[in-house]
Design an enzyme around this catalytic site. Structure first.
Site, PDB file in Angstrom:
ATOM      1  NE  ARG A  69      -2.531   1.970  -0.931  1.00 15.35           N
ATOM      2  CZ  ARG A  69      -2.906   1.758  -2.183  1.00 15.35           C
ATOM      3  NH1 ARG A  69      -3.705   0.770  -2.500  1.00 15.35           N
ATOM      4  NH2 ARG A  69      -2.477   2.533  -3.152  1.00 15.35           N
ATOM      5  CG  ASP A 127      -1.372  38.034  -9.043  1.00 18.14           C
ATOM      6  OD1 ASP A 127      -1.570  36.804  -9.141  1.00 18.14           O
ATOM      7  OD2 ASP A 127      -1.910  38.745  -8.166  1.00 18.14           O
TER       8      ASP A 127
END
Ligand code: SF4
Length: 653
Positions: free
Chosen positions: A126, A245
């Site tokens: 896992r 931005d």
């Protein structure tokens, strides 16, 4: 890893490659060092004092083999970490990778095998998959962004949006996916954002303070408006980069004009996969994508465990293929296309392009022809096969993006708009058997990338115009070489067919299909390469867009490209615009030449990748062990008859 154009510099490419390899090894060491504490944490968290279930149900000396298999299409990353974790849990586990980081995998593809003590294998399963799935998810998403901006020279950047401890791992996965790393952390670069600007009293004082404090660091400034951009551009010496931005595409275009290559521009904020191509087309140099690492969708991988107690056949599936070949002898012939995986090609009796393979096989006495390529290639082999020969495919669902773009129904629909006595249909060999038959029935012809010029000339001698399908690029590039102007060509629009006047005036009608591999090459890639490597010879396949072909030194079929490289002297330098596996093979076979892909993320043919040694072994097992013919590809007699007519016209050219 393959070349990254932003890290290229002028000079010896082989030296670059050695350095790049060394650098990558260093990065793997760095990756494993960073992974170590995470591996310890994961083991402590998941296994703790022991795996209660396995210890209760499995004998202490039990042995298991696990096969890690892809359940969806994606890009692998993190195999070294998974291997390290298995070894940390149980040093006796043997980990054999069947793929590499950066490789695209398809559902059902074997990624790795792990064998050894059963309890250790199940305890580690896992956590190893958790690492592998996360990093592969990042690489897969990165590759999608890189593909989306391939029409530009823009690079895809990551951010610092990574979970604690995962920074190095996540950024490694971004590189594996073809992206580039932005700063690693706050210490290795200055990024002056709006808060810093406001606190310092403006862009100029903020930059001055940063330069005084950290002259050794590169400096990037975030701007929110075009006015701020102008201020940032006035700085002398110039900034290392400017971050735009949340600007609109119009503002970005304006910003690119204002910067006029003085300072690289980075688009940030709201960069989604849907918008990536549009943003890249504004001309910005970078797209910054936080989602690469903060919105990871793990790649679906699973481990299938063989029955307890069954020792793995270490030579499987290669041994099964070798044994089947030995058993069947001359009754079997395996054909491998140039774009096929190396491990599959290793078993091929013949290599080549689709037509050569089909002709090679039909000249043998083999009863079983196994075509390791895509579906239309198997159909072509079935058309040319002699009575009693069976054509089989390891995976008949392996289609071709280009061939599938033109269905017989849609081509028939277009044909009904055309005056049939004016147009000769030509189909590229990369098409379905029914389209080849269509050409046979309508006085047309098949062509390959090597003889398309002769085929168009022949077609124009029959009727004044040509209907060329399915590859628009091959049709356009070839027609131009024959002196036909682009204005004399019409690109068919299946939703809005051209009007009668346009059809009457056209010399060539092109089907709007394209190869998923070759259409990804861009003229910017040629320009960037020529700047970095003066003297490099650029050779591309005619399925590439016209703008790429125009900038190349040479254009030709796969066979032509191979012949050019084989005839070149040591030291020759090549940038090749064709499928990645062929380029890699040329590199390996000609180590004294400098050979690279034209693209910084070389494109693989995904459907060709569906053929694996596993499904080849299964197909042969069905024949030899079960005595049954599986995955036979057939073409009905009427279709085959007419397709042969069109093929024979081509062979008579
Ligand atoms: S390389 Fe292109 S034309 Fe060839 S099989 Fe793949 S998608 Fe089709």
């Amino acid at each position: 890893m393959w070349y990254n154009r932003f890290h290229w510099r002028k000079g010896d490419v082989r030296q670059d490659r050695r350095e790049s390899k060394k650098m990558e090894n260093t990065r793997i060491d760095e990756l494993l060092r960073a992974a170590e504490p995470l591996i310890e944490l994961a083991i402590a968290e998941d296994i703790g004092p022991g795996d209660a279930t396995s210890e209760a149900t499995l004998p202490a000396d039990g042995f298991l083999q696990g096969r890690i298999v892809a359940k969806e299409t994606g890009v692998l990353a993190g195999l070294p970490v998974a291997k390290a974790l298995f070894h940390r849990v149980e040093p006796a586990l043997e980990f054999v990778a069947h793929a590499t980081d950066g490789q695209e995998v398809v559902p059902g593809e074997l990624v790795a095998e792990v064998s050894g003590p059963a309890r250790g294998l199940l305890a580690a399963e896992r956590t190893a998959l958790n690492f592998l799935q996360r990093l592969s998810g990042i690489a897969t998403l990165t590759r999608s962004f890189v593909d989306a901006v391939a029409c530009s020279a823009a690079g895809v950047l990551d951010t610092r949006k990574t979970p604690p401890g995962y920074r190095v791992l996540d950024k490694y996965a971004v590189r594996v996916g073809g992206g580039q790393n932005h700063r690693m952390a706050l210490y290795d670069m200055v990024l002056i954002k709006d808060n810093h600007v406001d606190a310092a009293g403006g862009i100029l004082p903020a930059v001055e303070l940063a330069r005084a404090a950290h002259p050794e660091l590169s400096i990037e400034v975030e701007v929110r408006t075009l006015d701020e951009l102008r201020q940032a551009l006035e700085l002398d010496p110039p900034l290392d980069r400017i971050l735009l931005d949340n600007m609109s595409p119009e503002q970005m275009r304006e910003a690119v004009l204002l910067a006029s290559d003085r300072v690289p521009l980075e688009a940030s904020g709201g960069v989604t996969l849907d918008r990536a191509a549009e943003i890249a087309a504004t001309g910005v140099d970078y797209l910054s994508v936080g989602a690469l690492t903060h919105s990871v969708k793990a790649l679906d991988l699973s481990m299938k465990i063989a029955k307890p107690g069954v020792r793995p056949d270490k030579t499987d599936p290669e041994a099964r293929i070798a044994s089947a070949k030995a058993t069947l002898g001359k009754r079997l012939v395996i054909l491998g296309h140039h774009y096929q995986r190396d491990e599959v090609l290793g078993f091929a009796d013949f290599r080549g392009d689709s037509l050569k393979l089909a002709r090679d096989a039909s000249e043998t006495t083999a009863e079983f022809i196994v075509l390791c390529g895509v579906h239309f290639m198997a159909e072509t082999a079935a058309i040319l096969a002699r009575p009693g020969q069976h054509v089989l495919s390891p995976d008949p669902s392996a289609g071709c993006y280009l061939a599938d773009s033109a269905t017989p129904e849609s081509v028939q629909g277009a044909w009904e708009h055309l005056p049939a006595d004016e147009y000769t249909p030509i189909t590229y060999v990369n098409s379905s058997a029914r389209l080849k038959a269509f050409c046979g029935q309508h006085g047309g012809i098949v062509c390959t990338s090597g003889n398309a010029e002769r085929a168009i000339r022949w077609a124009l001698a029959q009727r004044p115009r040509v209907f060329f399908f399915p590859d628009q690029h091959l049709g356009r590039n070839t027609a131009r070489r024959l002196g036909i102007a682009v204005e004399e060509m019409v690109l068919w629009d299946t939703r809005r067919p051209p009007d009668a006047e346009a059809i009457r005036r056209a010399k060539v009608i092109l089907w709007p299909g394209a190869c998923n591999v070759h259409q990804r090459f861009r003229p910017q890639q040629v320009q960037v390469l020529r700047q970095r490597l003066p003297g490099v010879r650029v050779v591309v396949h005619p399925e590439c867009p016209m703008e790429v072909v125009d900038l190349a030194d040479d254009v030709g079929s796969t066979a032509h490209i191979i012949a050019q490289v084989e005839a070149a002297p040591p030291g020759a330098s090549w940038a090749i615009g064709t499928e990645a596996r062929l380029v890699q093979r040329l590199q390996a076979n000609h180590p004294r030449q400098q050979i690279m892909s034209l693209a910084n993320v070389p494109p693989f043919c995904r459907t060709m990748s569906q053929i694996t040694v596993q499904n080849l072994a299964n197909l042969l097992d069905a024949l030899v062990v079960d005595g049954r013919i599986a995955n036979q590809v057939t073409v009905d007699a009427e279709t085959a008859r007419w397709a042969r007519v069109a093929l024979d016209r081509m062979l008579a050219l």
